[in-house]
Design a protein around this motif. Structure first.
Motif: not given
Length: 358
Positions: A138, A142-143, A145
């Motif tokens: 992450y 919230n992301t 990646n």
């Protein structure tokens, strides 16, 4: 301490069934066993024929084992409430890895908060799982990646978060469960940091393996059963471990099997697969050729708090209802051990196994 009630079952006679089996195996199959491939087979349960004792003696210790909370704090709370009701004098709770969904400090804090808000055993012990290493996937909480893995997260920071939460300084440790020895194992590397072709595989140091060998020998010399806790399962043991998804979790599986193999009174509890405790191979005896122990050691699947799975018929798995929520209660008697599988969702006992000690 009273345990779960199964009217159709009664415990095995103290040592008779297993001792008789040892004698028969030693006389008829030692040479074959030494050359045979490793295998797992259903263990001797309460339904085994032969003389039975309706009084297994006093309960020396009764504790619970759960795993794979993975952020499902509602089910975790329900499990805590149910365990408090069914085992009010519990000598301990082992959470066998995947404490958090990703390993963020705020996720550990949420687990602690839920624990504090519900009744629970006075002693809670924690194992490390693969989900404790998922922060690097992450960019921020919230992301997701994964292309930029590890997104600036260091391997040391992940271990430090676990150590801060548990109050320990290493992943493996010895615990006491009401006087019954327990040994918690855990990976000492998150392999993706060391080999780009790997992810969640378990790596154990020579020091951890030597420690395990020494502690098993120590307790065996004192006639004690030993409870061993590993988040990841060993191959060819309980449900799911013949599936390609879970057949190679340990990088040093043969070494670990070689250490566990000689001890018939070892009880290994593994998690990670989330496979349902309703499956026939929720518990097995695992034999290791050349170990000198023809009965093998005992292995149990712990179920899971977050979602259960089963075989999909094509070499993979399929998820069951997310509300499924299971774990184990372990009761140790002078000459045998009872392991009871619990459905926390429905507040029902699923099954049990009585394992005589040698």
């Amino acid at each position: 301490m009273p345990g779960p009630t199964f009217p159709s079952r009664s415990p095995l006679s103290r040592r008779n069934a297993m001792v008789a089996s040892i004698a028969a195996l030693a006389g008829a199959g030692a040479a074959v066993a030494a050359a045979a491939p490793a295998n797992a087979s259903p263990s001797r349960t309460a339904s085994v024929s032969g003389s039975a004792s309706t009084d297994p003696g006093p309960v020396l210790s009764s504790f619970n084992v759960i795993s794979d909370i993975q952020g499902d704090l509602g089910d975790f709370g329900r499990a805590l409430d149910d365990m408090s009701s069914t085992n009010p004098r519990s000598t301990g709770l082992v959470v066998n890895g995947d404490i958090t969904p990703r390993g963020y400090d705020f996720e550990y804090a949420a687990v602690r908060k839920t624990l504090d808000e519900h009744p629970h055993a006075g002693q809670v012990h924690w194992g490390i799982g693969n989900h404790e290493f998922y922060v690097p996937k992450y960019k921020d909480p919230n992301t997701l990646n994964q292309a930029a893995w590890p997104n600036g997260t260091t391997e040391a920071s992940l271990f430090n978060s676990f150590y801060k939460f548990t109050g320990r300084d290493q992943v493996y440790t010895e615990i006491s469960l009401g006087g019954v020895p327990g040994l918690i194992l855990g990976t000492e590397k998150y392999m993706k940091y060391h080999d780009a072709s790997k992810w969640d595989e378990v790596w154990l140091s020579d020091a951890q393996l030597a420690w395990l060998r020494e502690r098993l020998a120590f307790w065996a010399a004192r006639g004690k059963p030993v409870m061993v806790f590993s988040h990841h399962p060993l191959p060819d043991t309980v449900s799911g471990t013949r599936n390609k998804l879970y057949s190679a979790d340990y990088l040093q599986a043969d070494r670990l099997l070689g250490i566990l193999g000689p001890y018939p009174n070892v009880f290994l509890f593994s998690s990670h697969t989330h496979w349902a405790l309703t499956l026939a191979d929720w518990e097995v005896r695992r034999t290791v050729p050349g170990s000198g122990n023809l009965l093998g050691f005992q292995v149990f699947n712990t179920g899971a708090i977050e979602t259960l799975y089963t075989d999909n018929g094509t070499g993979g798995e399929r998820a069951l209802d997310r509300l499924e929520n299971t774990g184990l209660q372990v009761s140790v008697y002078p000459d045998q051990v009872r392991i009871s599988a619990r459905d926390f969702r429905r507040k029902q006992w699923l099954k049990e196994a009585w394992i005589p000690l040698v």
